[in-house]
Scaffold this active site. Structure first.
Site, mmCIF file in Angstrom:
data_model
loop_
_atom_site.group_PDB
_atom_site.id
_atom_site.type_symbol
_atom_site.label_atom_id
_atom_site.label_comp_id
_atom_site.label_asym_id
_atom_site.label_seq_id
_atom_site.Cartn_x
_atom_site.Cartn_y
_atom_site.Cartn_z
ATOM 1 C CE LYS A 267 74.665 -55.306 -15.083
ATOM 2 N NZ LYS A 267 73.355 -55.946 -14.788
ATOM 3 C CG ASP A 272 70.335 -51.977 -12.522
ATOM 4 O OD1 ASP A 272 69.696 -51.042 -13.080
ATOM 5 O OD2 ASP A 272 70.116 -53.185 -12.743
ATOM 6 C CE LYS A 279 67.581 -53.496 -10.521
ATOM 7 N NZ LYS A 279 66.879 -54.683 -11.022
ATOM 8 C CG ASP A 290 73.948 -54.565 -11.723
ATOM 9 O OD1 ASP A 290 74.083 -55.797 -11.790
ATOM 10 O OD2 ASP A 290 73.207 -53.907 -12.492
ATOM 11 C CG ASP A 349 65.862 -53.291 -13.935
ATOM 12 O OD1 ASP A 349 67.057 -52.989 -13.752
ATOM 13 O OD2 ASP A 349 65.164 -53.886 -13.096
ATOM 14 C CD GLU A 351 71.154 -52.747 -16.010
ATOM 15 O OE1 GLU A 351 69.938 -52.992 -16.024
ATOM 16 O OE2 GLU A 351 71.953 -53.352 -15.264
ATOM 17 N NE ARG A 353 68.921 -58.407 -20.879
ATOM 18 C CZ ARG A 353 67.853 -59.144 -20.588
ATOM 19 N NH1 ARG A 353 67.035 -59.535 -21.546
ATOM 20 N NH2 ARG A 353 67.610 -59.510 -19.346
HETATM 21 N N1 BES Z 1 71.220 -56.011 -12.152
HETATM 22 C C1 BES Z 1 70.001 -56.668 -12.411
HETATM 23 C C2 BES Z 1 70.010 -58.137 -12.020
HETATM 24 C C3 BES Z 1 70.203 -58.451 -10.556
HETATM 25 C C4 BES Z 1 69.133 -58.798 -9.763
HETATM 26 C C5 BES Z 1 71.468 -58.457 -9.994
HETATM 27 C C6 BES Z 1 69.316 -59.126 -8.448
HETATM 28 C C7 BES Z 1 71.646 -58.773 -8.666
HETATM 29 C C8 BES Z 1 70.577 -59.120 -7.884
HETATM 30 C C9 BES Z 1 69.666 -56.588 -13.891
HETATM 31 O O1 BES Z 1 70.148 -55.477 -14.567
HETATM 32 C C10 BES Z 1 68.192 -56.576 -14.012
HETATM 33 O O2 BES Z 1 67.606 -55.668 -13.510
HETATM 34 N N2 BES Z 1 67.622 -57.555 -14.677
HETATM 35 C C11 BES Z 1 66.213 -57.632 -14.850
HETATM 36 C C12 BES Z 1 65.947 -58.090 -16.253
HETATM 37 C C13 BES Z 1 64.510 -58.009 -16.654
HETATM 38 C C14 BES Z 1 64.076 -56.571 -16.755
HETATM 39 C C15 BES Z 1 64.369 -58.686 -17.976
HETATM 40 C C16 BES Z 1 65.673 -58.623 -13.835
HETATM 41 O O3 BES Z 1 66.344 -59.608 -13.537
HETATM 42 O O4 BES Z 1 64.589 -58.388 -13.305
HETATM 43 ZN ZN ZN Z 2 71.845 -54.591 -13.711
HETATM 44 ZN ZN ZN Z 3 68.784 -53.807 -14.342
#
Ligand code: BES
Ligand code: ZN
Ligand code: ZN
Length: 498
Positions: A267, A272, A279, A290, A349, A351, A353
């Site tokens: 990835k 992000d 966020k 990220d 968020d 994104e 996947r």
């Molecule tokens: N990049 C984040 C995940 C992440 C969180 C990486 C903390 C490193 C540290 C990812 O894109 C994300 O935001 N995921 C969301 C998914 C949710 C919206 C289903 C999450 O984990 O909150």
């Molecule tokens: Zn992310």
């Molecule tokens: Zn995200």
């Protein structure tokens, strides 16, 4: 860090010598002159040999080194590669703080009958762990720091001499572990540097540089080509960014006679923000991390190429930012994927996947590998599950899991599996599109994997969620705070075992 090898007799002339010491041992099996100078300290029990305990002696004799460090390895029964890494990480830190950049390090000789947890450590495993501990701990990201005085600047270890009766195989292992540690530190630099610098084009430039250095093939698709390929999900995530996306393919052919190919998908989300599902403070600050999956992909290929690993690898990186702006994608939007499936955006968020889904389609349609291993900082939920300690694995292939699990135990980049069951797959149903990119809060790491699974078309696939382990708030032995480079040592070990 330069590496040399020598016998103990010659190391007695060194300025600085590091001697290992097992907790509770009455004596150190070593040269008689050394034994004599250490004996009083051992008798006073000033040093107990606890794991990572480093003590220093100034013998003031002509026939032994000026400084002797004793390093505790901990209890014999608990001895394994990891305590050795941790102990030598403590040595590296001590040397670096004292500004000693050159040292001779006696490799512990642990008699073969001294069995650790039912398993014998080979001389190569021991020396390899010493090398890893020393090198991985010798890291700082100080590019943007202005030292007050020149001598305040971090000085890495310059030259380490490994001391002992070392066979050719042992020396080879030491060199190999140092090459891998370099790749890890390369990845850490990419993670730590700013998102302003490490943008999609920068990742592409890194891939091209690695290709040039090692004679590999590198293809970079720009936005036009990405549009032509129909990667609607990568383009959707990219909409809010002023920077064009990149799709990077880096091929290493270490075994040209074989048709077997492993794709390492990373990835490459260079920042992000969360998009319109923005966020909040305390979550957004570190989101330059990220692209850690991309850093693992690049580091692994760089390491494999330097080691001339006999494997065929293809690194694949979809790279973009996830930003807000008047053109950014929105919750409730629907976009077509390269596979043809339409995706309802439940959260901007989620994104990672999306960009990985299009990458997986490209891989199964165009590359057709024997297996796909993806590295992604995919979910915050994995951090809730495993903290910053364990990598979350989700897979459709039990055999791959078995191998990655063992590689995790060997490298201490540990992996644990979560199941993908139908009940989780159900959560991704959309009533306006083929699938939704959001499964809700419960089992967040698993529903993310279930989303990716929809695109793998039966290709053996392993998803590694590294959102917990990629970034540390506080350093831990040889793992620094911030970017950790975790995944590269695991992946190279996996490839070697495969
Ligand atoms: N990049 C984040 C995940 C992440 C969180 C990486 C903390 C490193 C540290 C990812 O894109 C994300 O935001 N995921 C969301 C998914 C949710 C919206 C289903 C999450 O984990 O909150
Ligand atoms: Zn992310
Ligand atoms: Zn995200």
């Amino acid at each position: 860090m330069e590496v040399k090898f020598t016998k103990l007799e010659r190391a007695l002339k060194a300025d600085t010598l590091v001697l290992p010491f097992i907790e509770g041992a009455k004596e150190i099996e070593t040269d008689v002159k050394l034994k004599r100078v250490i004996k009083p300290a051992l008798a006073l029990k000033d040093t107990k040999g606890k794991k990572g305990e480093v003590s220093l002696f100034y013998p003031d004799r002509e026939d032994v080194p000026k400084r002797i460090f004793l390093v505790g390895l901990g209890k014999k029964e608990e001895l394994n590669t990891e305590p050795i890494r941790q102990a030598y990480a403590a040595v590296a830190k001590k040397l670096v703080t004292m500004k000693i950049d050159t040292a001779s390090v006696v490799v512990p000789e642990i008699a073969c009958d001294e069995i650790s947890r039912g398993k014998r450590l080979s001389p190569a495993e021991i020396a390899g762990a010493v090398a890893e501990g020393l090198s991985l701990a010798d890291y700082v990201f100080d590019k943007y720091m202005t030292p007050e005085k020149e001598e305040d600047k971090y000085q890495p270890l310059k030259s380490i001499t490994f001391v002992g009766n070392l066979s050719k195989g042992v020396k080879e292992t030491v060199r190999e572990k140092l090459v891998i540690a370099d790749a890890v530190k390369y990845a850490r630099d990419l993670q730590n540097d700013t998102a302003d610098l490490v943008c999609p084009e920068y990742l592409a430039h890194q891939a091209k540089t690695i290709a040039k250095e090692h004679g590999l093939k590198c293809t970079v698709f720009d936005k036009k080509k990405i549009e032509k390929l129909g990667m609607g999900l990568l383009l959707a995530v990219n909409r809010g960014s002023n920077l064009e996306p990149r799709f990077i393919v880096l091929e290493y052919k270490g075994d040209p006679k074989s048709k077997d190919k492993t794709v390492i998908l990373g990835k490459g989300l260079t920042f992000d923000s969360g998009g319109y599902n923005l966020k909040p403070t305390k979550f957004i600050e570190t989101m330059r991390e990220d692209m850690s999956g991309a850093a693992v992909t690049l580091g692994t290929i760089k390491g494999a190429a330097r080691l001339k690993l006999k494997k065929n690898l293809v690194g694949v990186i979809p790279a973009t930012e996830n930003m807000i702006g008047s053109r950014a994608y929105k919750p409730g939007d629907i976009y077509p994927s390269m596979s043809g499936k339409t995706v309802e955006i439940g959260s901007t968020d989620a994104e990672g996947r999306l960009i990985l889904a299009d990458a997986i389609t490209y891989i199964v349609q165009k590359i057709k590998p024997a297996r796909i291993i993806d590295f992604a900082t995919l979910t915050g939920a994995i951090l809730i599950t495993f903290g910053d300690v364990v990598i979350g694995a989700m897979t459709n292939d039990d055999k791959i899991y078995e191998t990655i699990y063992k590689a995790g135990e060997a490298t201490y980049e540990r992996v644990w599996r979560l199941p993908i069951y139908d009940e989780y797959r159900e959560l991704l149903k959309s009533d306006i599109a083929d699938i939704k990119n959001l499964g809700g809060r419960p089992a967040g790491s698993i529903t993310a994997a279930a989303f990716l699974e929809k695109f793998v078309e039966g290709t053996p696939w392993l998803h590694l969620d590294i959102a917990g382990v990629s970034w540390l708030e506080k350093e831990r032995h040889y793992i620094p705070k911030n970017g950790t480079g975790t995944g590269i040592r695991l992946m190279i070990e996996f490839l070697k075992r495969m």
